[in-house]
Motif scaffolding. Structure first.
Motif, PDB file in Angstrom:
ATOM      1  N   THR A 108       0.859  -1.178   0.000  1.00 14.01           N
ATOM      2  CA  THR A 108       0.000   0.000   0.000  1.00 14.01           C
ATOM      3  C   THR A 108       0.896   1.229   0.000  1.00 14.01           C
ATOM      4  N   ARG A 109       0.628   2.129  -0.923  1.00 15.32           N
ATOM      5  CA  ARG A 109       1.468   3.313  -1.092  1.00 15.32           C
ATOM      6  C   ARG A 109       0.651   4.574  -0.858  1.00 15.32           C
ATOM      7  N   THR A 110       1.233   5.485  -0.092  1.00 14.60           N
ATOM      8  CA  THR A 110       0.613   6.784   0.172  1.00 14.60           C
ATOM      9  C   THR A 110       1.531   7.873  -0.349  1.00 14.60           C
ATOM     10  N   SER A 111       1.049   8.650  -1.299  1.00 14.64           N
ATOM     11  CA  SER A 111       1.854   9.755  -1.818  1.00 14.64           C
ATOM     12  C   SER A 111       1.936  10.862  -0.775  1.00 14.64           C
ATOM     13  N   LEU A 112       3.126  11.408  -0.613  1.00 14.88           N
ATOM     14  CA  LEU A 112       3.335  12.540   0.279  1.00 14.88           C
ATOM     15  C   LEU A 112       3.661  13.804  -0.510  1.00 14.88           C
ATOM     16  N   SER A 167       4.992  28.037   2.353  1.00 17.20           N
ATOM     17  CA  SER A 167       4.405  26.850   1.738  1.00 17.20           C
ATOM     18  C   SER A 167       5.176  26.539   0.467  1.00 17.20           C
ATOM     19  N   ILE A 168       5.610  25.282   0.332  1.00 16.56           N
ATOM     20  CA  ILE A 168       6.390  24.867  -0.833  1.00 16.56           C
ATOM     21  C   ILE A 168       5.765  23.633  -1.451  1.00 16.56           C
ATOM     22  N   ARG A 169       5.890  23.532  -2.739  1.00 11.34           N
ATOM     23  CA  ARG A 169       5.383  22.380  -3.478  1.00 11.34           C
ATOM     24  C   ARG A 169       6.455  21.302  -3.539  1.00 11.34           C
ATOM     25  N   VAL A 170       6.089  20.098  -3.169  1.00 10.32           N
ATOM     26  CA  VAL A 170       6.959  18.927  -3.297  1.00 10.32           C
ATOM     27  C   VAL A 170       6.298  17.972  -4.291  1.00 10.32           C
ATOM     28  N   PRO A 171       7.019  17.552  -5.363  1.00 13.55           N
ATOM     29  CA  PRO A 171       8.432  17.832  -5.630  1.00 13.55           C
ATOM     30  C   PRO A 171       8.651  19.162  -6.345  1.00 13.55           C
ATOM     31  N   GLY A 172       9.857  19.698  -6.160  1.00 12.32           N
ATOM     32  CA  GLY A 172      10.261  20.912  -6.851  1.00 12.32           C
ATOM     33  C   GLY A 172      11.329  21.653  -6.072  1.00 12.32           C
ATOM     34  N   PRO A 173      12.415  22.086  -6.721  1.00 10.15           N
ATOM     35  CA  PRO A 173      13.479  22.824  -6.029  1.00 10.15           C
ATOM     36  C   PRO A 173      12.960  24.141  -5.453  1.00 10.15           C
ATOM     37  N   TRP A 225      14.706  23.591   5.704  1.00 15.01           N
ATOM     38  CA  TRP A 225      13.929  22.553   6.383  1.00 15.01           C
ATOM     39  C   TRP A 225      12.569  22.395   5.716  1.00 15.01           C
ATOM     40  N   TYR A 226      12.118  21.149   5.684  1.00 16.20           N
ATOM     41  CA  TYR A 226      10.774  20.816   5.209  1.00 16.20           C
ATOM     42  C   TYR A 226      10.027  20.106   6.349  1.00 16.20           C
ATOM     43  N   ARG A 227       8.710  20.353   6.415  1.00 19.10           N
ATOM     44  CA  ARG A 227       7.909  19.623   7.402  1.00 19.10           C
ATOM     45  C   ARG A 227       6.533  19.329   6.811  1.00 19.10           C
ATOM     46  N   LEU A 228       6.059  18.116   7.088  1.00 21.23           N
ATOM     47  CA  LEU A 228       4.742  17.685   6.626  1.00 21.23           C
ATOM     48  C   LEU A 228       4.059  16.919   7.741  1.00 21.23           C
ATOM     49  N   ARG A 229       2.808  17.256   7.985  1.00 20.45           N
ATOM     50  CA  ARG A 229       1.970  16.482   8.911  1.00 20.45           C
ATOM     51  C   ARG A 229       0.956  15.697   8.096  1.00 20.45           C
ATOM     52  N   PHE A 230       0.854  14.404   8.388  1.00 20.92           N
ATOM     53  CA  PHE A 230      -0.090  13.568   7.647  1.00 20.92           C
ATOM     54  C   PHE A 230      -0.745  12.570   8.591  1.00 20.92           C
ATOM     55  N   GLU A 231      -1.913  12.096   8.181  1.00 20.89           N
ATOM     56  CA  GLU A 231      -2.696  11.164   8.985  1.00 20.89           C
ATOM     57  C   GLU A 231      -2.567   9.750   8.438  1.00 20.89           C
ATOM     58  N   LEU A 232      -2.492   8.799   9.351  1.00 19.64           N
ATOM     59  CA  LEU A 232      -2.454   7.390   8.983  1.00 19.64           C
ATOM     60  C   LEU A 232      -3.539   6.670   9.784  1.00 19.64           C
ATOM     61  N   PRO A 233      -4.586   6.176   9.147  1.00 20.06           N
ATOM     62  CA  PRO A 233      -5.682   5.536   9.872  1.00 20.06           C
ATOM     63  C   PRO A 233      -5.205   4.359  10.727  1.00 20.06           C
ATOM     64  N   GLU A 234      -5.680   4.297  11.946  1.00 14.70           N
ATOM     65  CA  GLU A 234      -5.251   3.242  12.862  1.00 14.70           C
ATOM     66  C   GLU A 234      -5.607   1.868  12.332  1.00 14.70           C
ATOM     67  N   GLU A 235      -6.768   1.757  11.718  1.00 15.60           N
ATOM     68  CA  GLU A 235      -7.204   0.459  11.197  1.00 15.60           C
ATOM     69  C   GLU A 235      -6.254  -0.063  10.127  1.00 15.60           C
ATOM     70  N   VAL A 253       7.869  11.900  -3.203  1.00 17.44           N
ATOM     71  CA  VAL A 253       8.032  11.235  -1.903  1.00 17.44           C
ATOM     72  C   VAL A 253       6.795  10.386  -1.656  1.00 17.44           C
ATOM     73  N   HIS A 254       7.004   9.170  -1.162  1.00 18.48           N
ATOM     74  CA  HIS A 254       5.850   8.363  -0.778  1.00 18.48           C
ATOM     75  C   HIS A 254       6.193   7.461   0.402  1.00 18.48           C
ATOM     76  N   LEU A 255       5.159   7.042   1.083  1.00 17.72           N
ATOM     77  CA  LEU A 255       5.242   6.071   2.173  1.00 17.72           C
ATOM     78  C   LEU A 255       4.671   4.763   1.658  1.00 17.72           C
ATOM     79  N   GLU A 256       5.403   3.673   1.884  1.00 22.91           N
ATOM     80  CA  GLU A 256       4.942   2.380   1.380  1.00 22.91           C
ATOM     81  C   GLU A 256       5.028   1.330   2.470  1.00 22.91           C
ATOM     82  N   ARG A 257       3.925   0.630   2.668  1.00 20.58           N
ATOM     83  CA  ARG A 257       3.908  -0.492   3.608  1.00 20.58           C
ATOM     84  C   ARG A 257       4.060  -1.786   2.824  1.00 20.58           C
ATOM     85  N   ARG A 258       4.957  -2.653   3.313  1.00 17.69           N
ATOM     86  CA  ARG A 258       5.305  -3.885   2.612  1.00 17.69           C
ATOM     87  C   ARG A 258       5.349  -5.033   3.601  1.00 17.69           C
TER      88      ARG A 258
END
Length: 448
Positions: free
Chosen positions: A4-8, A34-40, A56-66, A160-165
């Protein structure tokens, strides 16, 4: 169990840090841009157009507990490319760092990731010409390409993405065509050796849509294995008919075909050969090839290094072919893999090369080799790529007077040819005042 992949990608908080006074704990949201990722960042802020340094870059994101509870397995944070050095924290925990501005990296964040709210922070160092600024990342000693001509490029410039494997998953799928033998060599690596044999289905779909399935065995205790799969009467990839095959590797924990797969990874590839003839001609699939090429700086009007959409890339290559071109040379820059995907689809040949440095120190040699071989490994499966260049026009070396530089270049050529004997290699692609040391192609740049 599927990945499962989540785009960041999207809008992140951004904090320039010219005085190097910030930490991952002192970033204040009220100070954020505010900056767009991806992009220099140089492409997105007028006042930072020429800024090299720390940001520095920072992102807050939610990940459902289920989702976390249901899936289990491992979690990886994947960056396509960050220029130049990145240090990464997830939920206040440093999860890793990476040096190098052009290649992907991923970090195991299984322990740091949590259900609900997550906070991802990235500190980026983009070295400039100031020799006193972070001397461990001296600009003259890192592969930077045309940044010394056209201005700096820094930040998260690929996706950038988060992937569960699953715990045991496929980490690499390399496919090497063998046209004369009507077969392909398939190399698969997995994350962990298993205490028992694992099965793999290698499912090959040809350009006409016909699927052939091949069952192979990954022995116990093995992380990497190779197998030969038949490709009968191969439909060749060339500039007129860029036929593409698709290979799907399905990893199984059992000999039972009905068992749920552990992991699945797929890649496109093409059946083609590139070589030279005794009479001095280039041969594509054994036929004489006349190159009609253009130099592509691979810079873009909106985001400099970051390509525009896949649709626009396809349109760009269609225009190149309409002009009569059959080759593009991506100039001293390792581009986004989407560029090569588009070339594969279009039937455009690619001549690509290593970004240059300025001074061939021991640090520069190490970084050059890591970047070169990382590029070849990442882009192995692209049939469009037919030529690698190590040095362009003597940049970063002094071949005329330095025998050590000539020896180094010859050694790099030999190492690269041993690693990838299936493509052509140019040691130094020369112009006036410099020359070839060792090469497969006698090219020369005339300036009028």
């Amino acid at each position: 169990m599927s990945r499962t992949r989540t785009s960041l990608d999207g809008e992140w908080e951004f904090y320039p840090d010219p005085k190097q006074g910030l930490t991952h704990q002192t970033l204040r949201q009220e100070d954020a841009r505010s900056i767009r990722v991806p992009g220099p960042w140089q492409a997105q802020f007028d006042d930072l157009r020429d800024y090299s340094g720390v940001a520095w870059y920072r992102l807050r994101f939610e990940l459902p507990e289920e989702a976390v509870r249901r899936y289990g397995g491992t979690a990886f944070l994947h960056f396509g490319a960050v220029d130049y050095h990145a240090t990464v924290w997830l939920n206040e925990q440093q999860v890793g760092e990476h040096e190098g501005g052009y290649l992907p990296f991923e970090l195991d964040v299984t322990e740091a990731l949590r259900p609900g709210s997550n906070e991802l922070t990235v500190r980026v160092i983009d070295p400039g010409n100031d020799a006193d600024f972070l001397p461990e990342f001296a600009f003259a000693e890192i592969p930077h390409g045309k940044q010394s001509w056209y201005g700096p490029v820094g930040g998260i410039w690929q996706s950038v993405h988060l992937e569960r494997r699953p715990m045991v998953h496929i980490t690499s799928l390399r496919i090497t065509p063998n046209v004369p033998e009507q077969q392909a060599l398939v190399r698969v690596s997995v994350s962990l050796p298993s205490d028992r044999p694992l099965s793999l289905w290698l499912n090959v779909t040809d350009p006409a849509g016909q699927v052939r399935r091949h069952r192979v065995l990954l022995p116990a205790g093995t992380r990497t294995e190779e197998w030969t799969v038949p490709i009968p009467e191969p439909m060749l990839w060339d500039t007129a008919t860029p036929h593409l095959y698709q290979l799907e590797a399905v990893l199984l924990d059992s000999s039972d075909d009905r068992a749920e797969p552990l992991d699945t990874v797929s890649s496109g590839f093409g059946m083609r050969t590139i070589s030279t003839s005794p009479s001095g001609h280039l041969l594509l699939n054994g036929q004489m090839l006349y190159l009609r090429g253009a130099l592509d700086q691979d810079y873009y009007p909106d985001l400099i290094y970051t390509p525009f959409s896949d649709v626009q890339l396809d349109a760009q290559f269609a225009k190149a072919k309409h002009m009569g071109l059959n080759l593009l040379r991506t100039h001293i820059k390792i581009t986004d893999p989407r560029y090569y995907d588009a070339a594969d689809r279009a039937g455009i040949l690619i001549w690509t090369e290593l970004p240059n440095w300025q001074d061939l120190t021991e640090n520069a040699k190490r970084r050059a080799r890591e970047t070169l071989f990382g590029m070849v490994e990442r882009d192995w499966n692209h049939p469009s790529i037919i030529i690698w260049t190590i040095v362009n026009e003597n940049w970063g070396v002094d071949l005329a007077v330095n025998a050590g530089h000539r020896a180094w270049l010859a050694d790099m050529y030999n190492q690269l040819k041993a690693f990838d004997p299936h493509r052509l290699v140019v040691g130094n692609s020369p112009c006036f005042t410099n020359f070839h040391v060792v090469t497969d192609i006698e090219d020369f740049h005339n300036y009028y």
